[in-house]
Design a protein around this motif. Structure first.
Motif, mmCIF file in Angstrom:
data_model
loop_
_atom_site.group_PDB
_atom_site.id
_atom_site.type_symbol
_atom_site.label_atom_id
_atom_site.label_comp_id
_atom_site.label_asym_id
_atom_site.label_seq_id
_atom_site.Cartn_x
_atom_site.Cartn_y
_atom_site.Cartn_z
ATOM 1 N N LEU A 94 0.827 -1.206 0.000
ATOM 2 C CA LEU A 94 0.000 0.000 0.000
ATOM 3 C C LEU A 94 0.859 1.251 0.000
ATOM 4 O O LEU A 94 0.566 2.226 -0.718
ATOM 5 C CB LEU A 94 -0.931 -0.002 1.213
ATOM 6 C CG LEU A 94 -1.939 1.149 1.281
ATOM 7 C CD1 LEU A 94 -2.841 1.153 0.052
ATOM 8 C CD2 LEU A 94 -2.780 1.047 2.557
ATOM 9 N N ASP A 95 1.927 1.258 0.771
ATOM 10 C CA ASP A 95 2.839 2.406 0.780
ATOM 11 C C ASP A 95 3.484 2.601 -0.589
ATOM 12 O O ASP A 95 3.622 3.732 -1.068
ATOM 13 C CB ASP A 95 3.928 2.216 1.837
ATOM 14 C CG ASP A 95 3.386 2.316 3.264
ATOM 15 O OD1 ASP A 95 2.234 2.755 3.410
ATOM 16 O OD2 ASP A 95 4.115 1.963 4.200
ATOM 17 N N GLN A 96 3.891 1.490 -1.211
ATOM 18 C CA GLN A 96 4.486 1.573 -2.546
ATOM 19 C C GLN A 96 3.485 2.126 -3.554
ATOM 20 O O GLN A 96 3.830 2.965 -4.388
ATOM 21 C CB GLN A 96 4.960 0.191 -2.992
ATOM 22 C CG GLN A 96 6.060 -0.402 -2.148
ATOM 23 C CD GLN A 96 6.357 -1.840 -2.543
ATOM 24 O OE1 GLN A 96 5.609 -2.445 -3.313
ATOM 25 N NE2 GLN A 96 7.437 -2.387 -2.035
ATOM 26 N N ALA A 97 2.244 1.648 -3.457
ATOM 27 C CA ALA A 97 1.210 2.101 -4.379
ATOM 28 C C ALA A 97 0.975 3.606 -4.238
ATOM 29 O O ALA A 97 0.844 4.326 -5.235
ATOM 30 C CB ALA A 97 -0.089 1.333 -4.149
ATOM 31 N N LEU A 98 0.936 4.079 -3.002
ATOM 32 C CA LEU A 98 0.700 5.504 -2.771
ATOM 33 C C LEU A 98 1.847 6.346 -3.330
ATOM 34 O O LEU A 98 1.620 7.359 -4.007
ATOM 35 C CB LEU A 98 0.541 5.765 -1.273
ATOM 36 C CG LEU A 98 0.225 7.208 -0.866
ATOM 37 C CD1 LEU A 98 -1.090 7.656 -1.485
ATOM 38 C CD2 LEU A 98 0.166 7.327 0.662
#
Length: 289
Positions: A94-98
């Motif tokens: 999720l952090d990577q996606a953001l």
């Protein structure tokens, strides 16, 4: 409608599917081997397309330079993303996606500012702008050339991943990072190299699709959406699955638009839903999709 009427749309579908396979391969390799969910993937494809359109001026040297520069720009973008996401490893996707989504928004805005809002296409050598007869039909030479290049790239990618030392090292890093570290190879360097290679594939895909589809403000979003559909339907991290899904998407898109224009916008989503539901129902009890 006679079967022969489906021939050219089918050839177009295969060619389009192979181009999508190259585009989606960058995304699935980045996720499956590099461990990064890269939502800036479509922006790298668009960047490669813009560079190719701006560089190719109708000569063979300029065309070769356009393809090389597009792949180089994609590789540089992959390197930047590798550095940006290195600190996020272990914190979930999720952090990577953001982060990568933010990069995608900024990158798309910069590309539109630099190249304008028009759809651009590169100038090709005269021989590529001609047509030839295929099974009684006139067919553009540039599409046949792109089809040949796409086949070569897909085959070369398979050989590299499954028949070379570098490919074995990548697969080993996916399976057992501690073991790779134990033989003296830093897994983070492998991750970074994978993201650079994935970026190069994205830039190359942009250069190959631009003569046929053009490149414009919506290219990044469309490329990312289709790549995500292919990766999800083909299986996360599965290159053969991504290839099969890309060919299916290409054929559904082109044959659908030609033969069933009224329902063409819904065919791809419907086919995706069928594939995902079929996969879900085929899983053993207690298994997860």
């Amino acid at each position: 409608m006679h079967v022969d009427a489906y021939l050219i749309p089918a050839v177009d579908g295969v060619a389009y599917g192979l181009l999508l396979a190259i585009a989606a391969a960058g995304l699935t390799v980045a996720f499956g081997a590099g461990g990064v969910l890269n939502l800036a993937h479509g922006t790298l494809i668009a960047a490669g397309g813009y560079v190719a359109a701006a560089t190719s001026s109708g000569t063979w040297p300029s065309l070769a330079a356009a393809v090389a520069l597009a792949a180089g720009v994609g590789a540089a973008g992959g390197g930047v993303l590798a550095a940006a996401t290195a600190a996020l490893r272990g914190r979930g996707h999720l952090d990577q996606a953001l982060l990568t989504f933010g990069v995608a928004l900024i990158g798309a805005d910069l590309l539109t500012t630099a190249y304008g809002s028009d759809t651009l296409r590169p100038r090709l050598p005269e021989v590529l702008e001609a047509t030839v007869r295929v099974a009684g039909h006139r067919y553009p030479v540039d599409r046949l050339a792109v089809l040949g290049v796409a086949v070569a790239v897909v085959a070369g990618g398979y050989v590299v991943l499954h028949r070379t030392h570098a490919g074995r090292l990548i697969r080993a890093t996916v399976d057992d990072r501690a073991m790779v570290a134990g033989i003296g190879v830093n897994p983070r360097l492998v991750d970074a190299a994978v993201l650079v290679a994935a970026g190069a594939l994205a830039g190359l895909a942009g250069a190959l699709t631009t003569p046929i589809l053009g490149v414009g403000p919506h290219t990044a979003d469309t490329a990312l959406l289709l790549s995500l559909i292919i990766v999800v339907c083909g299986g996360l991290g599965s290159v053969p699955g991504a290839l099969a899904a890309a060919l299916a998407v290409g054929v559904v898109q082109t044959v659908g638009v030609t033969s069933f224009p009224a329902v063409a916008p819904y065919l791809l989503i419907g086919a995706m839903a069928v594939v995902l539901l079929a996969r879900r129902t085929s899983l053993p009890t207690g298994a997860s999709a």
